[in-house]
Design a protein around this motif. Structure first.
Motif, PDB file in Angstrom:
ATOM      1  N   ARG B  96      -8.787  -2.008  -5.604  1.00 36.41           N
ATOM      2  CA  ARG B  96      -8.745  -2.861  -4.426  1.00 36.41           C
ATOM      3  C   ARG B  96      -8.434  -4.317  -4.775  1.00 36.41           C
ATOM      4  O   ARG B  96      -8.340  -5.155  -3.884  1.00 36.41           O
ATOM      5  CB  ARG B  96     -10.091  -2.834  -3.706  1.00 36.41           C
ATOM      6  N   LYS B 463       5.215  -1.430   3.155  1.00 35.26           N
ATOM      7  CA  LYS B 463       4.325  -2.546   3.468  1.00 35.26           C
ATOM      8  C   LYS B 463       4.271  -2.870   4.949  1.00 35.26           C
ATOM      9  O   LYS B 463       3.612  -3.812   5.357  1.00 35.26           O
ATOM     10  CB  LYS B 463       4.776  -3.801   2.693  1.00 35.26           C
ATOM     11  N   PHE B 523       0.792   3.758   2.377  1.00 40.59           N
ATOM     12  CA  PHE B 523       0.542   2.331   2.125  1.00 40.59           C
ATOM     13  C   PHE B 523      -0.396   2.168   0.942  1.00 40.59           C
ATOM     14  O   PHE B 523      -1.474   2.746   0.909  1.00 40.59           O
ATOM     15  CB  PHE B 523      -0.075   1.694   3.365  1.00 40.59           C
ATOM     16  N   ARG B 524       0.068   1.436  -0.032  1.00 47.61           N
ATOM     17  CA  ARG B 524      -0.820   1.059  -1.139  1.00 47.61           C
ATOM     18  C   ARG B 524      -0.993  -0.429  -1.018  1.00 47.61           C
ATOM     19  O   ARG B 524      -0.043  -1.162  -1.066  1.00 47.61           O
ATOM     20  CB  ARG B 524      -0.183   1.377  -2.492  1.00 47.61           C
ATOM     21  N   TRP B 525      -2.202  -0.873  -0.825  1.00 45.84           N
ATOM     22  CA  TRP B 525      -2.521  -2.265  -0.567  1.00 45.84           C
ATOM     23  C   TRP B 525      -1.642  -3.239  -1.262  1.00 45.84           C
ATOM     24  O   TRP B 525      -1.443  -3.276  -2.386  1.00 45.84           O
ATOM     25  CB  TRP B 525      -3.956  -2.557  -0.977  1.00 45.84           C
TER      26      TRP B 525
END
Lengths: 176, 525
Positions: B96, B463, B523-525
């Protein structure tokens, strides 16, 4: 309160069909509008009456004060009564396998799409009036900026829960 | 993996011992002026010692804070413990963490330490602030966080504590990149760009930040000079100025004009000079490096800042060019990240990826920084050109109203200004319309806007957060729509990606295409 509490008759939530909101939302909004209108009109009436009592304005002066106030109150009342039904026609949602689409707005129309994979978390909330009519509103939170939280009001409570379960169920290897 | 060990606050690393010195230092800084006044008025009464007593509680707090602060690298997360009475334990999963910012001011540099800020998405404050760590610990931190991320990405979850990694070197993780990264602290770091002094001077000339320097200097003077002295100085300056002023007015009219223009020119020149100083101080030795997935920027003359951003954490990439940029044949590349300070503290400079880069080199740099983006040979599609008629008509009416309103004041001849106004606005609209465009590339949507200050914003499909199709009543009349592409970390209105005045059908098609593209990518942060 006589309508069935679900507008999603099909077994699947993601039927890719544009659904109207639950009809009770019109009554819920009418009721809450009326409450606000009532408070506003009371305040207005008190102010206008006290001004008229306090100062001697003459007939023309009184009319010049009371007439606009009355027109404003009438407008508020009409708006409270008819707007929810007008707005209802423009509000739909559609869910497909990828996410949820919300359409709203009478004059300024907007259509927005929240992909399921972008849902961070969700809230299902019920206000007192909503609870009385068996409704709930769903708030979808995303990582976005203007769409950081997207509100979808006017769902039957069970529908809201089902939609929520559908939206948050896709936690497959998220976010690494 | 929350074992008992994870909950044990005693284990784990401490901050660098110099931290104590720094917390005392910041205490002293706060107490400096009161202390000075105190000591001046109580000279020789032995009250100085009493004053020191006041420091004691703060000192004790600093000590407690130092000794209670621990951090630990768990398998998938960073664990921070602090507090004695109220114990706080914070678990920050590596996956994260958006970016790690390292700030080193002059004092930090003297001791070879740095302040570290660990950012996750959302929230106004950094998730963890470490004041201060040794440079070695900073390296270790980065190493752990970014190596931990790949491990967490789900290859082989091998429990690696810091000591193990350092001692054993490579562990059975994944061959290739991961291996190289999990191996040893001195990782291969490739320099992508380094700004020489000449570029910094150019940067200063282009960016015109002179006022910032003036403002900062004024604030500094205001804070450090006592009020009385200031007042006296202002009064004296006013006296001088008044005695000097009549001389000026003895000049001829042209002489005065000359002096005024000269003064303005001098002021502008001074501003540019200050701006150059600003650029050199803030961006001195700007270096962009890449190691594996991680991009790192490092800059600053006195205070050194280092930002480490994984490549895939870039939310939006902007390429900016003002007329001065174009004059020097340069562009500026900025990025938006989801980290908390992205909006609050624009001066922290994390948004700069390439502050100034020659136009010819942009493509090559982007190929490394964001290989998914191709700004060259993409097919730009214009907005609806009926906008020239729509806005032209609107401005014609508006300018007519304006001119008509001026008639009572200035007479009927003002009406002659109307065609000029209307013509000029029509020209501006045409120029604007020609410069707004969008393009779809295999992995991103590009948006171009502006003629004077040009901007190209690139958002990868992965994104995109939400897609909005918005129509005002006027839009509907003209069957047009605006498409807004919402992403994380875009605070300023000037950085949003909103494609205006699209033909309605085209906007709908684009809306569907982008929605599907966004829904189809994880979605990957």
């Amino acid at each position: 309160m006589n309508e069935p509490l679900s507008t999603l008759e099909a077994a699947r939530v993601d039927d890719d069909v544009a659904h109207h909101l639950h009809p009770n939302i019109v009554r819920v909004e009418m009721l809450s509008n009326w409450i606000v209108t009532g408070i506003l009109c009371t305040v207005l009436a008190v102010v206008v009456t006290s001004v008229i009592i306090k100062w001697d304005l003459g007939f023309a002066g009184r009319m010049a004060l009371a007439l606009p106030a009355g027109v404003f109150a009438l407008f508020l009342a009409l708006f409270s009564h008819y707007w929810p039904a007008i707005e209802y026609r423009c509000r739909t949602y559609r869910i497909n396998a990828g996410g949820i689409e919300i359409q709203r707005g009478v004059l300024w129309k907007e259509t927005l799409y929240v992909p399921r994979s972008r849902v961070q978390h969700t809230d299902v909330n019920q206000g007192p009036i909503e609870r009385r009519f068996g409704l709930a509103h769903l708030i979808i939170f995303t990582a976005g900026t203007i769409g950081a939280s997207v509100r979808l009001a006017g769902l039957g409570h069970d529908d809201a829960l089902r939609i929520r379960d559908f939206l948050v169920a896709s936690e497959s290897g998220d976010a690494v | 993996m929350p074992s008992d060990e994870a909950l044990d606050p005693v284990r784990g690393r401490r901050l660098h011992p110099v931290s104590l010195l720094f917390s005392v230092g910041s205490l002293l800084k706060q107490l400096f002026w009161p202390a000075l006044i105190f000591l001046l008025y109580r000279r020789g009464d032995g009250y100085e010692l009493f004053f020191l007593v006041l420091l004691l509680p703060s000192l004790v707090i600093a000590l407690i804070r130092y000794f209670s602060f621990r951090y630990r690298f768990a398998e998938n997360e960073l664990v921070v413990n602090e507090g004695v009475f109220i114990r706080k334990q914070r678990h920050i999963p590596y996956a994260r963490i958006q970016n790690i910012d390292v700030v080193q001011n002059v004092a930090h540099r003297l001791f070879g330490v740095a302040q570290v800020m660990i950012e996750t998405a959302g929230g106004a404050e950094p998730e963890a602030k470490m004041r201060v760590l040794s440079l070695q610990a900073v390296d270790e931190m980065r190493h752990h966080v970014f190596a931990g991320r790949t491990a967490a990405a789900g290859v082989t979850a091998v429990a690696l504590t810091g000591a193990q990694v350092a001692a054993e070197g490579a562990s059975p993780v994944e061959p290739g990149l991961t291996m190289a990264r999990a191996a040893a602290p001195p990782r291969e770091e490739r320099v992508l760009m380094r700004m020489p002094l000449s570029e910094l001077v150019r940067m200063g000339v282009i960016s015109n930040r002179g006022m910032i320097v003036v403002g900062a200097a004024a604030a500094l003077i205001w804070q450090s000079v006592p009020d009385e002295t200031m007042k006296r100085m202002i009064v004296r300056f006013e006296d001088r100025f008044e005695s000097w002023l009549p001389d000026v007015f003895q000049f001829s009219w042209t002489g005065t004009l000359l002096m005024v223009t000269g003064g303005i020119l001098l002021l502008l020149l001074l501003m540019r000079l200050l701006s150059i100083i600003w650029a050199i101080v803030t961006l001195y030795d700007f270096t962009l490096t890449a190691s594996g997935e991680e991009l790192r920027t490092r800059f600053g003359l006195f205070t050194r800042r280092t930002s480490a951003i994984p490549r895939h954490r870039i939310q939006v990439l902007h390429v900016l060019a003002s007329p001065l940029h174009r004059f020097f044949r340069r562009v500026c590349v900025k990025i938006a990240t989801a980290g908390s300070q992205a909006q609050k503290d624009a001066s922290a400079g994390r948004e700069w990826l390439l502050p100034l880069v020659p136009v010819e080199q942009l493509g090559a740099h982007l190929a490394v920084v964001q290989p998914e983006l191709q700004l060259d040979d993409c097919e730009w599609r214009p907005i609806d050109m009926r906008i020239r008629r729509r806005l032209g008509r609107l401005f014609m009416i508006l300018s007519l109203l304006l001119v008509a309103a001026l008639v009572p004041v200035a007479g009927f001849w003002v009406l002659a200004a109307w065609p000029i106004l209307a013509g000029f606005s029509a020209f501006c609209i045409a120029v604007y319309a020609l410069n707004v465009a969008y393009a779809l590339t295999p992995q991103a949507v590009l948006f171009r806007v502006g003629w004077w200050e040009r901007r190209i914003s690139a958002v990868r499909y992965a994104k995109i957060q939400t897609v909005w199709l918005v129509q005002s009543p006027f839009d509907r009349r003209w069957r047009m729509a605006t498409l807004i592409i919402d992403t994380a970390g875009v605070g300023l209105v000037g950085q949003r990606v909103a494609i205006p005045y699209l033909a309605e059908e085209e906007a709908r098609e684009l809306y569907v295409a982008l929605s599907e593209a966004a829904a189809g990518t994880q979605f990957r942060w």
